[in-house]
Design a protein around this motif. Structure first.
Motif, mmCIF file in Angstrom:
data_model
loop_
_atom_site.group_PDB
_atom_site.id
_atom_site.type_symbol
_atom_site.label_atom_id
_atom_site.label_comp_id
_atom_site.label_asym_id
_atom_site.label_seq_id
_atom_site.Cartn_x
_atom_site.Cartn_y
_atom_site.Cartn_z
ATOM 1 N N VAL A 1 -17.441 -48.334 35.359
ATOM 2 C CA VAL A 1 -18.588 -48.894 35.921
ATOM 3 C C VAL A 1 -19.084 -47.663 36.794
ATOM 4 C CG1 VAL A 1 -19.618 -50.407 37.461
ATOM 5 C CG2 VAL A 1 -18.097 -51.170 35.757
ATOM 6 N N ASN A 2 -18.079 -47.056 37.710
ATOM 7 C CA ASN A 2 -18.462 -46.071 38.551
ATOM 8 C C ASN A 2 -19.032 -45.064 38.008
ATOM 9 O OD1 ASN A 2 -17.935 -47.872 40.941
ATOM 10 N ND2 ASN A 2 -15.829 -46.563 41.268
ATOM 11 N N THR A 3 -18.604 -44.419 36.877
ATOM 12 C CA THR A 3 -18.910 -43.480 36.075
ATOM 13 C C THR A 3 -20.533 -43.672 35.559
ATOM 14 O OG1 THR A 3 -16.636 -42.830 35.632
ATOM 15 C CG2 THR A 3 -18.301 -41.799 34.031
ATOM 16 N N ILE A 4 -20.440 -44.880 34.948
ATOM 17 C CA ILE A 4 -21.862 -45.105 34.679
ATOM 18 C C ILE A 4 -22.993 -45.252 35.606
ATOM 19 C CG2 ILE A 4 -23.105 -47.110 33.407
ATOM 20 C CD1 ILE A 4 -20.587 -47.625 31.723
ATOM 21 N N LEU A 5 -22.661 -45.777 36.708
ATOM 22 C CA LEU A 5 -23.707 -45.636 37.786
ATOM 23 C C LEU A 5 -23.870 -44.239 37.921
ATOM 24 C CD1 LEU A 5 -22.282 -48.578 39.970
ATOM 25 C CD2 LEU A 5 -24.385 -48.445 38.965
ATOM 26 N N LEU A 6 -22.973 -43.382 38.377
ATOM 27 C CA LEU A 6 -23.238 -41.767 38.932
ATOM 28 C C LEU A 6 -23.984 -41.367 37.536
ATOM 29 C CD1 LEU A 6 -22.620 -39.928 40.879
ATOM 30 C CD2 LEU A 6 -20.751 -39.320 39.827
ATOM 31 N N SER A 7 -23.531 -41.614 36.550
ATOM 32 C CA SER A 7 -24.344 -41.056 35.234
ATOM 33 C C SER A 7 -25.862 -41.271 35.254
ATOM 34 C CB SER A 7 -23.741 -41.237 33.922
ATOM 35 O OG SER A 7 -22.339 -40.744 33.761
ATOM 36 N N LEU A 8 -25.923 -42.646 35.321
ATOM 37 C CA LEU A 8 -27.469 -43.215 35.403
ATOM 38 C C LEU A 8 -28.394 -42.814 36.578
ATOM 39 C CD1 LEU A 8 -26.764 -47.081 34.192
ATOM 40 C CD2 LEU A 8 -28.090 -45.139 33.009
ATOM 41 N N ALA A 9 -27.504 -42.575 37.753
ATOM 42 C CA ALA A 9 -28.204 -41.956 38.928
ATOM 43 C C ALA A 9 -28.705 -40.645 38.572
ATOM 44 C CB ALA A 9 -27.442 -42.248 39.962
ATOM 45 N N PHE A 10 -27.739 -39.782 37.872
ATOM 46 C CA PHE A 10 -28.189 -38.366 37.634
ATOM 47 C C PHE A 10 -29.277 -38.490 36.779
ATOM 48 C CE2 PHE A 10 -27.460 -34.646 35.094
ATOM 49 C CZ PHE A 10 -27.709 -33.543 36.177
ATOM 50 N N VAL A 11 -29.172 -39.275 35.554
ATOM 51 C CA VAL A 11 -30.405 -39.041 34.718
ATOM 52 C C VAL A 11 -31.588 -39.422 35.050
ATOM 53 C CG1 VAL A 11 -30.882 -40.307 32.357
ATOM 54 C CG2 VAL A 11 -28.625 -39.568 32.598
ATOM 55 N N ALA A 12 -31.548 -40.521 35.986
ATOM 56 C CA ALA A 12 -32.908 -40.870 36.659
ATOM 57 C C ALA A 12 -33.310 -39.747 37.313
ATOM 58 C CB ALA A 12 -32.740 -42.062 37.482
ATOM 59 N N ILE B 1 -39.364 -43.515 40.196
ATOM 60 C CA ILE B 1 -37.864 -43.188 39.191
ATOM 61 C C ILE B 1 -36.863 -42.523 40.331
ATOM 62 C CG2 ILE B 1 -37.242 -41.273 37.520
ATOM 63 C CD1 ILE B 1 -39.930 -41.666 36.215
ATOM 64 N N TYR B 2 -37.515 -41.736 41.313
ATOM 65 C CA TYR B 2 -36.496 -41.359 42.251
ATOM 66 C C TYR B 2 -35.682 -42.418 42.941
ATOM 67 C CZ TYR B 2 -38.694 -36.571 41.606
ATOM 68 O OH TYR B 2 -39.012 -35.449 41.085
ATOM 69 N N MET B 3 -36.550 -43.306 43.209
ATOM 70 C CA MET B 3 -35.890 -44.503 44.040
ATOM 71 C C MET B 3 -35.031 -45.264 43.118
ATOM 72 S SD MET B 3 -36.785 -44.257 47.196
ATOM 73 C CE MET B 3 -36.509 -42.914 46.964
ATOM 74 N N ILE B 4 -34.964 -45.505 42.122
ATOM 75 C CA ILE B 4 -34.034 -46.097 40.929
ATOM 76 C C ILE B 4 -32.897 -45.248 41.155
ATOM 77 C CG2 ILE B 4 -33.618 -46.518 38.652
ATOM 78 C CD1 ILE B 4 -36.476 -47.455 38.366
ATOM 79 N N GLY B 5 -32.890 -43.887 41.004
ATOM 80 C CA GLY B 5 -31.805 -43.049 40.997
ATOM 81 C C GLY B 5 -30.989 -42.856 42.278
ATOM 82 N N PHE B 6 -31.741 -43.011 43.453
ATOM 83 C CA PHE B 6 -30.931 -43.041 44.612
ATOM 84 C C PHE B 6 -30.420 -44.486 44.923
ATOM 85 C CE2 PHE B 6 -31.555 -44.001 49.387
ATOM 86 C CZ PHE B 6 -30.719 -42.894 49.970
ATOM 87 N N MET B 7 -31.116 -45.439 44.217
ATOM 88 C CA MET B 7 -30.495 -46.835 44.558
ATOM 89 C C MET B 7 -29.221 -46.903 43.906
ATOM 90 S SD MET B 7 -31.988 -50.710 43.812
ATOM 91 C CE MET B 7 -32.468 -50.047 41.973
ATOM 92 N N LEU B 8 -29.280 -46.285 42.787
ATOM 93 C CA LEU B 8 -27.816 -46.461 41.547
ATOM 94 C C LEU B 8 -26.983 -45.540 42.569
ATOM 95 C CD1 LEU B 8 -29.582 -45.770 38.109
ATOM 96 C CD2 LEU B 8 -28.277 -47.863 39.075
ATOM 97 N N TYR B 9 -27.294 -44.423 43.096
ATOM 98 C CA TYR B 9 -26.243 -43.534 43.830
ATOM 99 C C TYR B 9 -25.849 -44.379 44.961
ATOM 100 C CZ TYR B 9 -23.979 -40.114 46.315
ATOM 101 O OH TYR B 9 -23.001 -39.275 47.220
ATOM 102 N N ILE B 10 -26.746 -45.001 45.780
ATOM 103 C CA ILE B 10 -26.020 -45.814 46.736
ATOM 104 C C ILE B 10 -25.225 -46.917 46.527
ATOM 105 C CG2 ILE B 10 -27.000 -47.311 48.738
ATOM 106 C CD1 ILE B 10 -27.389 -44.773 49.362
#
Length: 57
Positions: free
Chosen positions: A6-17, A37-46
């Motif tokens: 799950v952590n790997t998927i979250l980090l990957s989605l944040a990077f892709v966003a 789009i940046y905020m979605i990536g930032f939220m996933l990283y958080i």
């Protein structure tokens, strides 16, 4: 589900966003229009960072 997966998927989605946000900003010459789009990536990283920090405690 495996927590590391799950952590790997979250980090990957944040990077892709972020990559999609940069690409669209360059193509459209409009950073403000792609702010969401940046905020979605930032939220996933958080969320990733919070989960990672919670696991080490």
């Amino acid at each position: 589900m495996n927590q590391k997966l799950v952590n790997t998927i979250l980090l990957s989605l944040a990077f892709v966003a972020m990559v999609i946000g940069v690409h669209r900003s360059i193509q459209e010459s409009d950073i403000a229009g792609n702010y969401w789009i940046y905020m979605i990536g930032f939220m996933l990283y958080i969320v990733y960072h919070y989960r990672k920090k919670k696991q080490t405690e």
